[in-house]
Design an enzyme around this catalytic site. Structure first.
Site, PDB file in Angstrom:
ATOM      1  CB  CYS A  70     -35.930 -13.639 -44.451  1.00 19.22           C
ATOM      2  SG  CYS A  70     -37.352 -14.750 -44.446  1.00 19.22           S
ATOM      3  CB  CYS A 130     -41.016 -12.211 -44.756  1.00 18.48           C
ATOM      4  SG  CYS A 130     -40.532 -13.106 -43.273  1.00 18.48           S
ATOM      5  CG  ASP A 184     -39.973  20.278 -73.747  1.00 15.63           C
ATOM      6  OD1 ASP A 184     -40.377  20.504 -74.895  1.00 15.63           O
ATOM      7  OD2 ASP A 184     -40.251  20.993 -72.765  1.00 15.63           O
ATOM      8  CG  ASP A 231     -41.241  21.900 -68.707  1.00 17.43           C
ATOM      9  OD1 ASP A 231     -41.191  21.679 -69.936  1.00 17.43           O
ATOM     10  OD2 ASP A 231     -41.576  22.986 -68.210  1.00 17.43           O
ATOM     11  CG  ASP A 288     -42.789  17.749 -72.650  1.00 19.90           C
ATOM     12  OD1 ASP A 288     -42.776  17.657 -73.888  1.00 19.90           O
ATOM     13  OD2 ASP A 288     -42.367  18.739 -72.029  1.00 19.90           O
TER      14      ASP A 288
END
Length: 754
Positions: free
Chosen positions: A48, A51, A453, A633, A637
């Site tokens: 739960c 926990c 980019d 990418d 960047d």
């Protein structure tokens, strides 16, 4: 090396078993960002939200632990350590002290330990409880029909003889969990459930011993049957919610056929596969780890990697990701990375991390879970006392208190966010998009600006030849031969464009920044920058762009262009039409940036951007109150991706860029950005609905129970229904149609100005 495809006479090396050693725990730690180490721990008896809070508080106090996040749906714990060499054993010891079973998460496990153990156990308990409930109910009907004196007492006694062992056996899932936490001086949601069942049984035994007219064995056993049924249905729904993770795990074979030094094939367990091993993969088998093909040609199903189902051809030299399906031919491969570092394992870690976030809604649910146990017990005691004062009937008061103990349910609130995020992560994975952080979905749904980019993101980053000289065959052959001596993208584009067979090149030399020079057919030749080539050409002014020339002969030029990434035009157009302005940042020169911006319809484009200036743009947007999405990418960047409100990177990005991004898309099309945004917005709506459902349930159910308008049986049904309703609402995210790949209008490549 001889390829053997026979599947007989293969030795089997079994996987190790037994208790987890300190060395195995330490081996499960892997490097993470900022120099930290991360280990994933399977904790199957997380039950739960209380926990979750308890485990996190205990682990954060352990030496060497920087952060800890428990995953309720997957029943795992993600522990961030000081570094990759930190011993995680104190964390395991802390979990054991709390009464939780903990083991390092094995990437080759095909399903969680909870699914392997709890499901059959719950079914057996449900069967026993159902059998007991039917028989006790039949005896109760006889009593309700008018049985008196000895007959009634006999039926009560038989009911007790059935109910007591039934409750003792079928109630074990609740009793064990409650006993573990009580020994540690804590409470969880199973404590009030166990207390309610035992109180109903105790009240019935008391009435039996006093010769009372009515006992409640039927209520106690039927209550247990409904609670167990609800828990089993809840588990089935959770298993379905995390099916993306478990489905990925099932794609990984349990082992692989390894080529031994003597050339024989031997089956080894997946965990024993090491870098540099030679494996044989037959047609119809999945690649177990990341590999490179050494021998054999085949076709592959890479839908898991790219989200696209079309088969692709593969030959020696091709690198394959774990989980790729070998379709047609047997191949021999070299292992590039062990299973824990494979593409499939990384995908599983990303999906598991979908629930390990600290979004606003998760923090609210966590606080509610911490308050649940003490509040519900105090409320039950107050209800009992109030009804006892008003009615003077302790039995009625006890039954009302039992209803209050059962009907209050923090699980619906605790599951409102994580289940939705796990389902959304699976939905994104099937679309070829990996989510590394569940809170990123919340942030992606909030964006009001988009920053892209250029090279490698809006464009493919790979040049292509749009036109070339119509020279003699000797010139074209020499051009291709020189191009094949270089790894420069422009040279590779020229080599791919020319159909001629390359001839021999003598004394080939690549001059960085200029091109390639060598002797072809005994003649000096150059391929590269026009000015450099013009130094040996007959006409220094003739060529523009990349050029080729024999010494003393005319210079002949190639026209290269960038190619837009598929879906770029429509993605930018859709974002702008939906009210999200788009900005382009590029380190390229002004002319090229302007060409791409004009083609895509981007009004704001910046050229000559350094990494620091890109970060500056994003920080300026943040300071002005904007929430920006960054898509990039390159290595340059990385800082911008980390600085953005939320970020995405293609799988072709630099390692640092993929690490910094919140999402990684595996397919080529830029429509992945639009797909992720659609899923993020849908998830945000579902999360708000889940919170509304959970809050509305408790606001209605608790007052009804306190008022005595709800029986324990109805309370059990309502409590289970609330969790199932929230999980079912989250599963609607799977039913929504995925955004179709954008069909971009072909506008041709973007020409690079001379």
């Amino acid at each position: 090396m001889r390829v053997i495809s026979e599947k007989h006479d293969r030795k089997v090396r079994p996987a190790p078993s037994g208790p987890v050693t300190r060395a195995e725990r330490s081996a499960s730690v892997r490097p993470a960002a900022n120099g930290h180490g991360v280990c994933l721990i399977s904790v199957p008896n997380i039950s739960c939200g209380a926990c979750v809070a308890r485990i996190e508080r205990a682990l954060i106090d352990c030496p060497g632990v920087v952060a800890a996040r428990a995953n309720l749906t997957l029943r795992q714990v993600r522990v961030t350590l000081t570094d990759a060499n930190t011993d995680p054993s104190p964390g395991y010891e802390a979990l054991a002290a709390l009464g939780y079973t903990a083991r390092p998460l094995d990437p080759s496990d095909t399903e969680p330990a909870s699914a392997q153990q709890d499901g059959p156990d719950l079914l057996r308990c449900i069967a026993v409880a159902g059998f007991g409930a039917m028989n006790v109910m039949l005896l109760s009907v006889a009593v309700w029909s008018g049985a008196e004196a000895t007959t009634r007492d006999t039926f009560h006694l038989i009911s007790a003889l059935i109910a007591v062992p039934v409750v003792a056996y079928a109630g074990q899932p609740f009793f064990r969990s409650a006993l573990v936490v009580l020994r540690g001086g804590r409470l969880n949601m199973d404590v009030p459930i166990a207390l309610a069942v035992l109180l109903a049984l105790a009240l019935s035994l008391s009435e039996l011993l006093q010769g009372g007219d009515h006992v409640f064995f039927d209520a106690a056993v039927t209550l247990l049957f409904f609670l167990l049924t609800g828990r089993y249905l809840d588990q089935l729904m959770r298993d379905r919610a995390r099916s993306a993770v478990t489905g990925l795990a099932r794609l990984s074979p349990k082992g692989a056929m390894a080529r031994g030094p003597d050339g024989s094939l031997e089956w080894i367990a997946l965990h024993a596969v090491a870098k540099g091993m030679i494996l044989h993969i037959d047609a119809g088998e999945r690649v177990p780890v990341d590999v490179r093909i050494l021998h054999g040609d085949t076709d592959l199903d890479r839908s898991l990697v790219t989200g696209e189902a079309m088969p692709v051809a593969a030959s020696p030299g091709t690198e394959l990701e774990a989980g790729t399906l070998n379709l047609t031919g047997g191949i021999e491969v070299e292992v590039l990375r062990p299973v824990a570092e494979s593409f499939l394992a990384e995908m599983m870690r990303m999906l598991s991390a979908a629930e390990t976030s600290r979004s606003t809604y998760v923090r609210i649910a966590d606080r509610a879970a911490r308050l649940y146990a003490p509040v519900v017990h105090l409320l039950a005691v107050a209800t009992f006392a109030g009804w006892l004062l008003v009615t003077g009937d302790w039995q009625v008061s006890a039954f009302v208190a039992i209803s209050v103990l059962i009907i209050t349910c923090p699980c619906a609130l605790g599951l409102a966010v994580p289940v939705a995020q796990v389902v959304a992560a699976g939905r994104l994975m099937r679309s070829g998009i990996l989510m590394k952080d569940g809170s990123a979905l919340e942030r992606l749904a909030q964006i009001d600006r988009a920053v892209f980019d250029k090279t490698g993101t809006l464009t493919t980053g790979t040049p292509m030849v749009t036109s070339c000289f119509e020279g003699e065959a000797e010139q074209r052959e020499a051009s291709k031969a020189l191009a094949m001596q270089s790894r420069h993208p422009a040279a590779q584009a020229i080599a791919a464009h020319l159909p001629e067979v390359a001839c021999e090149v003598a004394d080939a030399v690549e001059v960085p920044g200029f091109g390639v020079e060598g002797r072809v057919h005994g003649r000096r030749a150059r391929l590269g920058r026009a000015r450099w080539v013009a130094e040996i050409a007959a006409d220094p002014q003739a060529a523009t762009g990349p050029a080729f020339a024999f010494e003393g002969a005319p210079a002949l030029s190639f026209d290269l262009s960038e190619t837009l990434r598929p879906g770029a035009v429509d993605t930018i157009s859709d974002m702008q039409s939906s009210g999200i302005p788009v900005t382009m940042l590029s380190g390229d020169d002004a002319a090229r940036v302007a060409q791409v911006a004009e083609t895509l319809g981007i009004a704001e484009a910046h050229h000559g951007m350094t990494p620091a200036r890109k970060v500056g743009v994003l920080e300026d947007l943040r300071d002005r109150g904007h929430r920006a999405l960054m898509v990039g990418d390159g290595l340059n960047d990385t800082a911008a991706l980390a600085a953005a409100h939320v970020s995405m990177a293609p799988s072709t990005a630099a390692d640092a860029g993929r690490t910094a991004a919140d999402f990684v898309f595996l397919r080529d099309g830029l429509d992945a950005v639009a797909t992720a945004q659609d899923v993020a917005r849908a998830t945000a709506r579902v999360v708000r609905q889940n919170f509304g459902l959970a809050i509305a349930y408790n606001c209605i159910a608790i007052p009804l129970a306190v008022a005595g308008l709800v029986t324990p049986l109805i309370a059990a049904l309502a409590m289970s229904a609330s969790s199932i309703l929230v999980i079912g609402n989250s599963l609607r995210l799977n039913g929504k149609r995925a955004a179709a790949p954008l069909q971009s209008v072909e506008r041709g490549p973007v020409a690079i100005p001379a």
